[in-house]
Design a protein around this motif. Structure first.
Motif, PDB file in Angstrom:
ATOM      1  N   ARG A  20       0.184   0.006   7.607  1.00  0.00           N
ATOM      2  CA  ARG A  20      -0.614   1.227   7.461  1.00  0.00           C
ATOM      3  C   ARG A  20       0.280   2.448   7.254  1.00  0.00           C
ATOM      4  O   ARG A  20      -0.079   3.379   6.526  1.00  0.00           O
ATOM      5  CB  ARG A  20      -1.493   1.430   8.694  1.00  0.00           C
ATOM      6  CG  ARG A  20      -2.598   0.382   8.863  1.00  0.00           C
ATOM      7  CD  ARG A  20      -3.486   0.693  10.060  1.00  0.00           C
ATOM      8  NE  ARG A  20      -4.594  -0.256  10.163  1.00  0.00           N
ATOM      9  CZ  ARG A  20      -4.683  -1.202  11.094  1.00  0.00           C
ATOM     10  NH1 ARG A  20      -3.732  -1.331  12.015  1.00  0.00           N
ATOM     11  NH2 ARG A  20      -5.709  -2.030  11.113  1.00  0.00           N
ATOM     12  N   PRO A  24      -0.015   4.148   0.389  1.00  0.00           N
ATOM     13  CA  PRO A  24      -0.337   5.446  -0.220  1.00  0.00           C
ATOM     14  C   PRO A  24      -1.737   5.912   0.184  1.00  0.00           C
ATOM     15  O   PRO A  24      -2.582   5.114   0.599  1.00  0.00           O
ATOM     16  CB  PRO A  24      -0.268   5.152  -1.724  1.00  0.00           C
ATOM     17  CG  PRO A  24       0.505   3.883  -1.849  1.00  0.00           C
ATOM     18  CD  PRO A  24       0.221   3.102  -0.610  1.00  0.00           C
ATOM     19  N   GLU A  25      -1.969   7.197   0.038  1.00  0.00           N
ATOM     20  CA  GLU A  25      -3.275   7.763   0.354  1.00  0.00           C
ATOM     21  C   GLU A  25      -4.356   7.087  -0.485  1.00  0.00           C
ATOM     22  O   GLU A  25      -4.182   6.838  -1.674  1.00  0.00           O
ATOM     23  CB  GLU A  25      -3.273   9.270   0.075  1.00  0.00           C
ATOM     24  CG  GLU A  25      -4.558   9.967   0.476  1.00  0.00           C
ATOM     25  CD  GLU A  25      -4.496  11.463   0.259  1.00  0.00           C
ATOM     26  OE1 GLU A  25      -5.541  12.125   0.428  1.00  0.00           O
ATOM     27  OE2 GLU A  25      -3.405  11.972  -0.086  1.00  0.00           O
ATOM     28  N   GLY A  26      -5.466   6.759   0.159  1.00  0.00           N
ATOM     29  CA  GLY A  26      -6.572   6.125  -0.539  1.00  0.00           C
ATOM     30  C   GLY A  26      -6.597   4.616  -0.416  1.00  0.00           C
ATOM     31  O   GLY A  26      -7.565   3.977  -0.828  1.00  0.00           O
ATOM     32  N   GLU A  28      -6.442   1.205   2.057  1.00  0.00           N
ATOM     33  CA  GLU A  28      -6.694   0.719   3.420  1.00  0.00           C
ATOM     34  C   GLU A  28      -6.130  -0.689   3.566  1.00  0.00           C
ATOM     35  O   GLU A  28      -6.397  -1.565   2.741  1.00  0.00           O
ATOM     36  CB  GLU A  28      -8.200   0.694   3.690  1.00  0.00           C
ATOM     37  CG  GLU A  28      -8.577   0.065   5.025  1.00  0.00           C
ATOM     38  CD  GLU A  28     -10.062  -0.232   5.131  1.00  0.00           C
ATOM     39  OE1 GLU A  28     -10.465  -0.846   6.135  1.00  0.00           O
ATOM     40  OE2 GLU A  28     -10.817   0.132   4.206  1.00  0.00           O
ATOM     41  N   ALA A  59      -9.312  -0.281  -1.988  1.00  0.00           N
ATOM     42  CA  ALA A  59      -9.171   1.055  -2.578  1.00  0.00           C
ATOM     43  C   ALA A  59     -10.079   1.144  -3.795  1.00  0.00           C
ATOM     44  O   ALA A  59     -10.289   0.149  -4.499  1.00  0.00           O
ATOM     45  CB  ALA A  59      -7.721   1.324  -2.991  1.00  0.00           C
ATOM     46  N   THR A 171       0.829   4.517  16.119  1.00  0.00           N
ATOM     47  CA  THR A 171       1.021   5.326  14.918  1.00  0.00           C
ATOM     48  C   THR A 171       2.508   5.470  14.642  1.00  0.00           C
ATOM     49  O   THR A 171       3.259   5.977  15.478  1.00  0.00           O
ATOM     50  CB  THR A 171       0.394   6.719  15.082  1.00  0.00           C
ATOM     51  OG1 THR A 171      -1.012   6.570  15.341  1.00  0.00           O
ATOM     52  CG2 THR A 171       0.584   7.546  13.814  1.00  0.00           C
ATOM     53  N   ARG A 174       5.374   8.037   8.769  1.00  0.00           N
ATOM     54  CA  ARG A 174       5.098   7.608   7.405  1.00  0.00           C
ATOM     55  C   ARG A 174       6.373   7.150   6.711  1.00  0.00           C
ATOM     56  O   ARG A 174       7.440   7.741   6.877  1.00  0.00           O
ATOM     57  CB  ARG A 174       4.478   8.751   6.598  1.00  0.00           C
ATOM     58  CG  ARG A 174       3.129   9.219   7.103  1.00  0.00           C
ATOM     59  CD  ARG A 174       2.041   8.205   6.872  1.00  0.00           C
ATOM     60  NE  ARG A 174       1.891   7.861   5.470  1.00  0.00           N
ATOM     61  CZ  ARG A 174       1.098   6.885   5.014  1.00  0.00           C
ATOM     62  NH1 ARG A 174       0.399   6.163   5.863  1.00  0.00           N
ATOM     63  NH2 ARG A 174       1.011   6.639   3.728  1.00  0.00           N
TER      64      ARG A 174
END
Length: 200
Positions: A20, A24-26, A28, A59, A171, A174
């Motif tokens: 995770r 990239p953004e978008g 899952e 995505a 978490t 990134r």
């Protein structure tokens, strides 16, 4: 021109929170899985070897795989060697051996696969390739070699084990999506591997 393909596939379980952290953004993460595909591609004119690393994602209203990296000979120094039922692929950053166990079957992930995303200047989505040939299960042994301590693993028995998604627990900072980052994630278990031969 018809191409004869010998495709070797191996999936292994990793910590999903690490995946995770580098998507990239978008995108899952669907399952705690990394998958190594290796192909021997033959035409009347030449033979090449192709290797790719993927992870399952959702995505843009599609479910499938995200290509993390791919390499092809001769641009990348990839070779293979046969020894009985075993085929070993070698390159500077990876060594992986698939050994057929003479048992045929299917792959659980195929039922949840619209295709594969390739990220470049634009995101390219390639629909799933239809392969109607039987798959032979394999034992597998692999080792990433980008850095000391990279993922490695071994399987015995040629069995296929499904991987269930895990809830977020930690978490991480990134990371950029890369083969080096993915290879540093510990292999918890080889989930299954197979070889299939077909024409493309």
């Amino acid at each position: 021109m018809t191409m004869k393909v010998e495709q070797f596939v191996m999936a292994y379980k990793v910590e999903q929170d690490r995946l995770r952290a580098m998507l990239p953004e978008g995108f899952e993460s669907l399952r705690p899985v990394l998958r190594i595909n290796a192909e021997i591609r033959k035409t009347d004119k030449d033979e090449t070897v192709y290797v790719e690393l993927n992870t399952p994602v959702a995505a843009f209203n599609k479910r499938g795989w995200l290509n993390i990296a791919n390499w092809k000979s001769p641009a990348t120094d990839i070779s293979y060697e046969r020894s009985g039922a075993a085929v070993t692929f070698q390159c500077p950053f990876l060594e992986i051996t698939y050994t057929g166990v003479s048992v045929e079957g299917g792959c659980p992930a195929e039922k949840d696969n619209d295709g594969c995303f390739f990220i470049g200047e634009q995101t390219d989505f390639r629909t799933t390739e239809v392969i109607d040939q039987n798959k032979e299960f394999c034992d597998c042994q692999f080792e990433w070699k980008f850095a000391d301590g990279d993922a490695h693993g071994i399987s015995i028995g040629g069995k296929s084990v499904p991987a269930c998604p895990t809830e977020p627990q930690q978490t991480y900072e990134r990371q950029e999506l890369s083969a080096q980052a993915a290879a540093s994630i510990n292999c918890e278990q080889i989930l299954g591997s197979y070889v299939v031969r077909f024409e493309r």
